[in-house]
Scaffold this motif. Structure first.
Motif, PDB file in Angstrom:
ATOM      1  N   GLY A 136      37.930  33.227  25.665  1.00  0.00           N
ATOM      2  CA  GLY A 136      37.002  33.725  24.653  1.00  0.00           C
ATOM      3  C   GLY A 136      37.696  34.629  23.652  1.00  0.00           C
ATOM      4  N   ALA A 137      38.483  35.583  24.154  1.00  0.00           N
ATOM      5  CA  ALA A 137      39.201  36.528  23.288  1.00  0.00           C
ATOM      6  C   ALA A 137      40.529  35.970  22.792  1.00  0.00           C
ATOM      7  N   LYS A 138      40.934  34.802  23.357  1.00  0.00           N
ATOM      8  CA  LYS A 138      42.208  34.167  23.000  1.00  0.00           C
ATOM      9  C   LYS A 138      43.377  35.128  23.247  1.00  0.00           C
ATOM     10  N   GLN A 139      43.415  35.633  24.478  1.00  0.00           N
ATOM     11  CA  GLN A 139      44.463  36.573  24.877  1.00  0.00           C
ATOM     12  C   GLN A 139      45.010  36.200  26.247  1.00  0.00           C
ATOM     13  N   VAL A 140      46.274  36.504  26.446  1.00  0.00           N
ATOM     14  CA  VAL A 140      46.864  36.397  27.773  1.00  0.00           C
ATOM     15  C   VAL A 140      46.749  37.772  28.418  1.00  0.00           C
ATOM     16  N   LYS A 141      45.904  37.877  29.439  1.00  0.00           N
ATOM     17  CA  LYS A 141      45.661  39.171  30.064  1.00  0.00           C
ATOM     18  C   LYS A 141      46.794  39.560  31.017  1.00  0.00           C
ATOM     19  N   PHE A 142      47.337  38.574  31.716  1.00  0.00           N
ATOM     20  CA  PHE A 142      48.432  38.832  32.650  1.00  0.00           C
ATOM     21  C   PHE A 142      49.407  37.656  32.643  1.00  0.00           C
ATOM     22  N   HIS A 143      50.676  37.963  32.807  1.00  0.00           N
ATOM     23  CA  HIS A 143      51.719  36.951  32.968  1.00  0.00           C
ATOM     24  C   HIS A 143      52.723  37.535  33.944  1.00  0.00           C
ATOM     25  N   THR A 144      52.779  36.972  35.148  1.00  0.00           N
ATOM     26  CA  THR A 144      53.547  37.649  36.190  1.00  0.00           C
ATOM     27  C   THR A 144      54.076  36.682  37.229  1.00  0.00           C
ATOM     28  N   LEU A 145      54.781  37.237  38.214  1.00  0.00           N
ATOM     29  CA  LEU A 145      55.317  36.484  39.339  1.00  0.00           C
ATOM     30  C   LEU A 145      54.192  36.128  40.308  1.00  0.00           C
ATOM     31  N   VAL A 146      54.411  35.061  41.079  1.00  0.00           N
ATOM     32  CA  VAL A 146      53.466  34.700  42.129  1.00  0.00           C
ATOM     33  C   VAL A 146      54.222  33.892  43.184  1.00  0.00           C
ATOM     34  N   ALA A 147      53.905  34.150  44.451  1.00  0.00           N
ATOM     35  CA  ALA A 147      54.607  33.488  45.551  1.00  0.00           C
ATOM     36  C   ALA A 147      53.888  32.220  45.987  1.00  0.00           C
ATOM     37  N   HIS A 148      54.658  31.293  46.575  1.00  0.00           N
ATOM     38  CA  HIS A 148      54.065  30.096  47.179  1.00  0.00           C
ATOM     39  C   HIS A 148      54.200  30.173  48.700  1.00  0.00           C
ATOM     40  N   GLY A 149      53.658  29.163  49.375  1.00  0.00           N
ATOM     41  CA  GLY A 149      53.657  29.138  50.828  1.00  0.00           C
ATOM     42  C   GLY A 149      55.044  28.955  51.440  1.00  0.00           C
ATOM     43  N   HIS A 150      55.220  29.514  52.627  1.00  0.00           N
ATOM     44  CA  HIS A 150      56.511  29.510  53.318  1.00  0.00           C
ATOM     45  C   HIS A 150      57.057  28.100  53.509  1.00  0.00           C
ATOM     46  N   ASN A 151      56.212  27.170  53.914  1.00  0.00           N
ATOM     47  CA  ASN A 151      56.659  25.802  54.173  1.00  0.00           C
ATOM     48  C   ASN A 151      56.588  24.888  52.956  1.00  0.00           C
ATOM     49  N   SER A 152      56.255  25.454  51.812  1.00  0.00           N
ATOM     50  CA  SER A 152      56.254  24.656  50.581  1.00  0.00           C
ATOM     51  C   SER A 152      57.651  24.532  49.990  1.00  0.00           C
ATOM     52  N   GLY A 153      58.556  25.415  50.366  1.00  0.00           N
ATOM     53  CA  GLY A 153      59.910  25.345  49.848  1.00  0.00           C
ATOM     54  C   GLY A 153      60.541  26.719  49.740  1.00  0.00           C
ATOM     55  N   GLU A 154      61.807  26.735  49.346  1.00  0.00           N
ATOM     56  CA  GLU A 154      62.521  27.994  49.173  1.00  0.00           C
ATOM     57  C   GLU A 154      62.189  28.589  47.798  1.00  0.00           C
ATOM     58  N   ASN A 155      63.103  28.498  46.848  1.00  0.00           N
ATOM     59  CA  ASN A 155      62.822  28.993  45.506  1.00  0.00           C
ATOM     60  C   ASN A 155      61.864  28.059  44.764  1.00  0.00           C
ATOM     61  N   MET A 156      61.978  26.762  45.049  1.00  0.00           N
ATOM     62  CA  MET A 156      61.105  25.757  44.432  1.00  0.00           C
ATOM     63  C   MET A 156      60.075  25.284  45.451  1.00  0.00           C
ATOM     64  N   ALA A 157      58.830  25.174  45.025  1.00  0.00           N
ATOM     65  CA  ALA A 157      57.775  24.622  45.883  1.00  0.00           C
ATOM     66  C   ALA A 157      57.740  23.104  45.696  1.00  0.00           C
ATOM     67  N   THR A 158      57.946  22.381  46.770  1.00  0.00           N
ATOM     68  CA  THR A 158      57.987  20.917  46.693  1.00  0.00           C
ATOM     69  C   THR A 158      57.009  20.246  47.640  1.00  0.00           C
ATOM     70  N   ASN A 159      56.473  20.981  48.607  1.00  0.00           N
ATOM     71  CA  ASN A 159      55.552  20.404  49.597  1.00  0.00           C
ATOM     72  C   ASN A 159      54.237  21.170  49.583  1.00  0.00           C
ATOM     73  N   PHE A 160      53.132  20.416  49.672  1.00  0.00           N
ATOM     74  CA  PHE A 160      51.811  21.030  49.583  1.00  0.00           C
ATOM     75  C   PHE A 160      50.895  20.400  50.623  1.00  0.00           C
ATOM     76  N   SER A 161      49.939  21.191  51.103  1.00  0.00           N
ATOM     77  CA  SER A 161      49.067  20.679  52.155  1.00  0.00           C
ATOM     78  C   SER A 161      47.718  21.385  52.132  1.00  0.00           C
ATOM     79  N   ASN A 162      46.709  20.669  52.625  1.00  0.00           N
ATOM     80  CA  ASN A 162      45.359  21.208  52.770  1.00  0.00           C
ATOM     81  C   ASN A 162      45.060  21.507  54.235  1.00  0.00           C
ATOM     82  N   LYS A 163      46.053  21.316  55.107  1.00  0.00           N
ATOM     83  CA  LYS A 163      45.832  21.433  56.545  1.00  0.00           C
ATOM     84  C   LYS A 163      45.950  22.883  57.011  1.00  0.00           C
ATOM     85  N   ASN A 164      45.144  23.211  58.014  1.00  0.00           N
ATOM     86  CA  ASN A 164      45.196  24.533  58.606  1.00  0.00           C
ATOM     87  C   ASN A 164      46.541  24.752  59.298  1.00  0.00           C
ATOM     88  N   GLU A 165      47.057  25.966  59.197  1.00  0.00           N
ATOM     89  CA  GLU A 165      48.320  26.385  59.804  1.00  0.00           C
ATOM     90  C   GLU A 165      49.533  25.612  59.273  1.00  0.00           C
TER      91      GLU A 165
END
Length: 282
Positions: A136-165
């Protein structure tokens, strides 16, 4: 033959539309400039005849104008938000806004907030890959770092899942829910809405929270961010402000390098109608 994903079909559809916008105006101009028939006798000219050919060019022009307006508004918003300079690719932005508009049309978002959070897990964890956009205001409120899941990959996330645990991140569209205080302190519940991709998020306790391992200092020491159990973890010095801003029914989109990902919320026709009908946006 391998079945094309929804994203692939939408991409081909957009290419066809762009080609049509280049070619059809020229065809329409030829149509208007070409006589409908050879010269006729005066006795024939006096006889009125109806033809279904005349409305063709105006109809074509109307369709092209609607599609051109949609693309123009999307591209204008992308430029106004200055997202290219901040590292958010246009194709990711376009998918995110398309989903946002579909969710808004379905009545799943808070009408009092026009916030869209985009996370691009196709980027390395060492880059700032989370954006909170105020459409609405045409603004970027935040731009920051964010982590991915442990088993998705090291520095790059390459694996994704909807399964528990699975301890992996889950791609797709989410709607933010309420806050609570848990083992990570102030946290935000996330409801996944993409069947087969993230609908187990609430059951898996995939939430937005802060973590000490999401920082530039951690990157300097280990060459990457730390990793979560599947949560989009935030820097400790920004997590309160981000959770405060996006809680209570806003859209979150987690993008990643999964070519098979598809979503019913990537319906361009719905997004086009919603965008062009919404005078408050763009």
């Amino acid at each position: 033959m391998e079945k094309k994903s929804v994203v692939s079909r939408q991409r081909l559809k957009r290419r066809a539309r762009r080609m049509a916008r280049r070619v059809l105006p020229f065809v329409a101009s030829l149509f208007l400039a070409t006589p409908l028939a050879a010269p006729i006798a005066r006795t024939q000219a006096a006889t009125p005849k109806t033809t279904a050919r005349m409305p063709v060019a105006p109809v074509v022009a109307t369709v092209l104008t609607k599609e051109a307006q949609f693309d123009q508004r999307m591209e204008t918003l992308y430029r106004e938000l200055n997202l290219a300079e901040q590292g958010l690719r246009y194709d990711v932005f376009e998918k995110a806004v398309t989903g946002y508009l579909n969710l808004e049309n379905a009545g799943k978002l808070n009408n009092d907030k026009q916030l869209l959070t985009v996370v691009d897990f196709s980027l390395p964890s060492t880059q700032k890959r989370l954006w909170v956009l105020d459409l609405g205001a045409k603004q970027v409120k935040f731009h920051t770092l964010v982590a991915h899941g442990h088993n998705s990959g090291e520095n790059m996330a390459t694996n994704f899942s909807n399964k528990n645990e699975s301890n992996m991140s889950s791609l797709g569209f989410y709607v933010t829910k309420g806050e609570y205080n848990g083992k990570h302190g102030r946290s935000l519940k996330l409801q996944g809405v993409d069947e087969g991709y993230n609908t187990n998020a609430l059951m898996r306790a995939v939430v937005m929270h802060g973590a000490d391992y999401v920082s530039e200092d951690f990157i300097k020491q280990y060459g990457r961010l730390g990793r979560s159990l599947g949560c989009p973890a935030l820097p400790m010095d920004q997590k309160d402000a981000i959770i405060e801003a996006v809680n209570g029914g806003t859209c979150l989109f987690l993008n990643g390098p999964d070519t098979q990902y598809s979503s019913k919320y990537l319906n361009e026709d719905v997004a086009m109608s919603k965008l062009l009908d919404d005078a408050q946006m763009i």
